[in-house]
Design a protein around this motif. Structure first.
Motif, PDB file in Angstrom:
ATOM      1  N   UNK A   1      10.609  -2.177   5.300  1.00 27.76           N
ATOM      2  CA  UNK A   1       9.794  -2.041   4.094  1.00 27.76           C
ATOM      3  C   UNK A   1       9.395  -3.402   3.526  1.00 27.76           C
ATOM      4  N   UNK A   2      10.299  -4.377   3.594  1.00 34.10           N
ATOM      5  CA  UNK A   2       9.968  -5.727   3.139  1.00 34.10           C
ATOM      6  C   UNK A   2       8.870  -6.353   3.973  1.00 34.10           C
ATOM      7  N   UNK A   3       8.916  -6.123   5.295  1.00 39.26           N
ATOM      8  CA  UNK A   3       7.869  -6.647   6.175  1.00 39.26           C
ATOM      9  C   UNK A   3       6.527  -6.004   5.871  1.00 39.26           C
ATOM     10  N   UNK A   4       6.543  -4.693   5.653  1.00 40.25           N
ATOM     11  CA  UNK A   4       5.290  -4.009   5.302  1.00 40.25           C
ATOM     12  C   UNK A   4       4.715  -4.551   4.000  1.00 40.25           C
ATOM     13  N   UNK A   5       5.572  -4.751   3.006  1.00 43.22           N
ATOM     14  CA  UNK A   5       5.108  -5.280   1.723  1.00 43.22           C
ATOM     15  C   UNK A   5       4.555  -6.691   1.885  1.00 43.22           C
ATOM     16  N   UNK A   6       5.207  -7.522   2.717  1.00 42.01           N
ATOM     17  CA  UNK A   6       4.720  -8.874   2.942  1.00 42.01           C
ATOM     18  C   UNK A   6       3.337  -8.866   3.578  1.00 42.01           C
ATOM     19  N   UNK A   7       3.167  -8.070   4.639  1.00 40.10           N
ATOM     20  CA  UNK A   7       1.875  -8.062   5.321  1.00 40.10           C
ATOM     21  C   UNK A   7       0.780  -7.459   4.451  1.00 40.10           C
ATOM     22  N   UNK A   8       1.118  -6.495   3.611  1.00 45.55           N
ATOM     23  CA  UNK A   8       0.128  -5.952   2.689  1.00 45.55           C
ATOM     24  C   UNK A   8      -0.304  -7.007   1.683  1.00 45.55           C
ATOM     25  N   UNK A   9       0.649  -7.728   1.120  1.00 47.45           N
ATOM     26  CA  UNK A   9       0.315  -8.778   0.149  1.00 47.45           C
ATOM     27  C   UNK A   9      -0.454  -9.913   0.818  1.00 47.45           C
ATOM     28  N   UNK A  10      -0.114 -10.240   2.053  1.00 48.49           N
ATOM     29  CA  UNK A  10      -0.851 -11.257   2.802  1.00 48.49           C
ATOM     30  C   UNK A  10      -2.289 -10.807   3.026  1.00 48.49           C
ATOM     31  N   UNK A  11      -2.473  -9.552   3.377  1.00 49.89           N
ATOM     32  CA  UNK A  11      -3.811  -9.008   3.614  1.00 49.89           C
ATOM     33  C   UNK A  11      -4.638  -9.056   2.322  1.00 49.89           C
ATOM     34  N   UNK A  12      -4.028  -8.684   1.193  1.00 48.05           N
ATOM     35  CA  UNK A  12      -4.730  -8.752  -0.090  1.00 48.05           C
ATOM     36  C   UNK A  12      -5.087 -10.185  -0.425  1.00 48.05           C
ATOM     37  N   UNK A  13      -4.165 -11.113  -0.220  1.00 50.57           N
ATOM     38  CA  UNK A  13      -4.413 -12.527  -0.529  1.00 50.57           C
ATOM     39  C   UNK A  13      -5.548 -13.076   0.332  1.00 50.57           C
ATOM     40  N   UNK A  14      -5.571 -12.729   1.612  1.00 50.72           N
ATOM     41  CA  UNK A  14      -6.643 -13.213   2.499  1.00 50.72           C
ATOM     42  C   UNK A  14      -7.976 -12.661   2.033  1.00 50.72           C
TER      43      UNK A  14
END
Length: 73
Positions: free
Chosen positions: A54-67
């Motif tokens: 779940x932490x990895x999913x949250x990280x990649x989602x936030x990275x995608x939003x930031x990009x």
């Protein structure tokens, strides 16, 4: 004058600590009931793997939003 209102984070922390102390007291008074509840819990390894997933999913989602935000701006 000082404000006596507490922040929402403090209220959550106080509620968490109160529930934790109550749970510890109940476990101490009724060990048979605690064993029943503990048997329903998943294994510690399953909880750890689930937390990492779940932490990895949250990280990649936030990275995608930031990009997306940095490309738009």
């Amino acid at each position: 004058m000082k404000s006596t209102a507490t922040c929402q984070r403090c209220q959550w922390l106080r509620a968490f600590l109160a529930m934790g102390f109550a749970l510890i007291a109940l476990i101490g008074m009724q060990p048979e009931a605690a064993q029943i509840v503990a048997s329903m819990m998943p294994a510690p390894l399953a909880l750890a793997v689930g937390g990492m997933f779940l932490g990895s999913l949250a990280f990649f989602f936030r990275l995608w939003v930031w990009v997306r935000i940095t490309k738009a701006g």
